[in-house]
Design a protein around this motif. Sequence first.
Motif, mmCIF file in Angstrom:
data_model
loop_
_atom_site.group_PDB
_atom_site.id
_atom_site.type_symbol
_atom_site.label_atom_id
_atom_site.label_comp_id
_atom_site.label_asym_id
_atom_site.label_seq_id
_atom_site.Cartn_x
_atom_site.Cartn_y
_atom_site.Cartn_z
ATOM 1 N N ASP A 190 18.520 75.225 53.067
ATOM 2 C CA ASP A 190 17.345 74.946 53.652
ATOM 3 C C ASP A 190 17.538 75.543 55.238
ATOM 4 O O ASP A 190 16.320 76.660 55.419
ATOM 5 N N LEU A 191 18.486 76.156 55.438
ATOM 6 C CA LEU A 191 18.710 76.505 56.797
ATOM 7 C C LEU A 191 18.686 77.330 56.584
ATOM 8 O O LEU A 191 18.859 78.720 55.580
ATOM 9 N N ALA A 235 27.720 78.518 65.006
ATOM 10 C CA ALA A 235 27.806 77.740 63.684
ATOM 11 C C ALA A 235 27.328 78.760 62.747
ATOM 12 O O ALA A 235 27.797 78.073 61.612
ATOM 13 N N GLN A 236 26.709 80.113 62.728
ATOM 14 C CA GLN A 236 26.985 80.755 61.525
ATOM 15 C C GLN A 236 29.005 81.340 61.124
ATOM 16 O O GLN A 236 29.288 81.145 59.736
ATOM 17 N N LYS A 237 29.798 81.254 62.397
ATOM 18 C CA LYS A 237 30.816 81.439 61.854
ATOM 19 C C LYS A 237 31.704 80.077 60.983
ATOM 20 O O LYS A 237 32.793 79.961 60.328
ATOM 21 N N LYS A 238 31.230 78.564 61.496
ATOM 22 C CA LYS A 238 31.753 77.720 60.875
ATOM 23 C C LYS A 238 31.427 77.268 60.192
ATOM 24 O O LYS A 238 31.457 76.396 59.561
ATOM 25 N N THR A 289 20.799 69.011 63.789
ATOM 26 C CA THR A 289 20.459 67.384 63.421
ATOM 27 C C THR A 289 20.333 68.233 62.026
ATOM 28 O O THR A 289 20.857 67.218 60.843
ATOM 29 N N HIS A 290 19.874 69.139 61.487
ATOM 30 C CA HIS A 290 19.518 69.833 60.635
ATOM 31 C C HIS A 290 21.014 69.748 59.302
ATOM 32 O O HIS A 290 21.474 69.881 58.684
ATOM 33 N N MET A 291 21.578 70.235 60.455
ATOM 34 C CA MET A 291 23.267 70.502 60.370
ATOM 35 C C MET A 291 24.223 69.466 59.567
ATOM 36 O O MET A 291 24.555 68.654 58.258
ATOM 37 N N TYR A 319 16.035 77.232 67.232
ATOM 38 C CA TYR A 319 15.679 77.071 66.014
ATOM 39 C C TYR A 319 14.239 76.500 65.552
ATOM 40 O O TYR A 319 13.285 77.084 64.836
ATOM 41 N N ARG A 320 14.461 74.862 66.157
ATOM 42 C CA ARG A 320 12.804 74.854 65.922
ATOM 43 C C ARG A 320 11.572 75.027 66.741
ATOM 44 O O ARG A 320 10.792 74.868 65.239
ATOM 45 N N MET A 321 11.703 75.426 67.601
ATOM 46 C CA MET A 321 10.521 76.155 68.240
ATOM 47 C C MET A 321 10.220 77.451 67.567
ATOM 48 O O MET A 321 8.981 77.701 67.533
#
Length: 259
Positions: free
Chosen positions: A80-81, A90-93, A120-122, A244-246
């Motif tokens: 869902d991300l 974060a995209q890279k890892k 938190t989602h991750m 991301y949340r906003m």
Amino acid sequence: MSQSPRKAWMESVITSSTELKLSMIRQHAEALIQEANQREMSYEEFLAHLLQKECDARLEASRYNRIRLAKFTHKKYLEDLSVSDLPEDAQKKLKQLKSLDFIREGRNVILSGNPGTGKTHMGLGLGIKACLEGYKVWFTTVPLLINQIKECRAQQTLRAFQNRFEKYDLVIADEMGYISFDKEGSELLFTHLSLRAGRKSTIITTNLSFERWGEIFQDPVMTAAMIDRLTHQSYIVNMNGNSYRMKETKEWLSKQQLG
């Protein structure tokens, strides 16, 4: 009138499967036998089919139980991300973290960055994936963890809690830095996270850079020791970026207005 041989055999199957706790066979034996007859299965094929059904049912039940026992606050999946909206690091890892090699290696993951960027989602997504792949996981927030440790000590159940805590394959400790701790809380947190260091994996999410961890622990020596212990051979992910949340909130509001 005596019952038919077939009915007697079926009753025997139900009785035996109940005794052996083979719930899938007990519930679906009749339908599976009908399917086997229609497909003209050999005895070997039918037996293999029957046992596979039972194994699949047990595997699904164990996955459900691991997710239930992990105490996730929300069900957030990696699928869902919106990867393109995550911070660049974060995209890279993410691909490497999704392999769950860090759990097999007993390495920590530190997700550090400003609020709303998907930390938190991750963490939840990696935790649920770990449950599905057979790992024992526990999710908590850092303030709740400290309170629970204090309660266990007061109730003289701390040793039992420590034994459970150090055996989890993965502990997700969310929200490091939102609340500062007293000296006792800092020491208890350090002690318990140290139980897992180098052997079991812990995911920490924090909104503070390491330079500001002194604001939480209020003890320079302990802060340095905590950072050293948690970051040794860890995956450190820079989660600073746009909220991301906003973005999700704005999209939701836009849909409401259109509706």
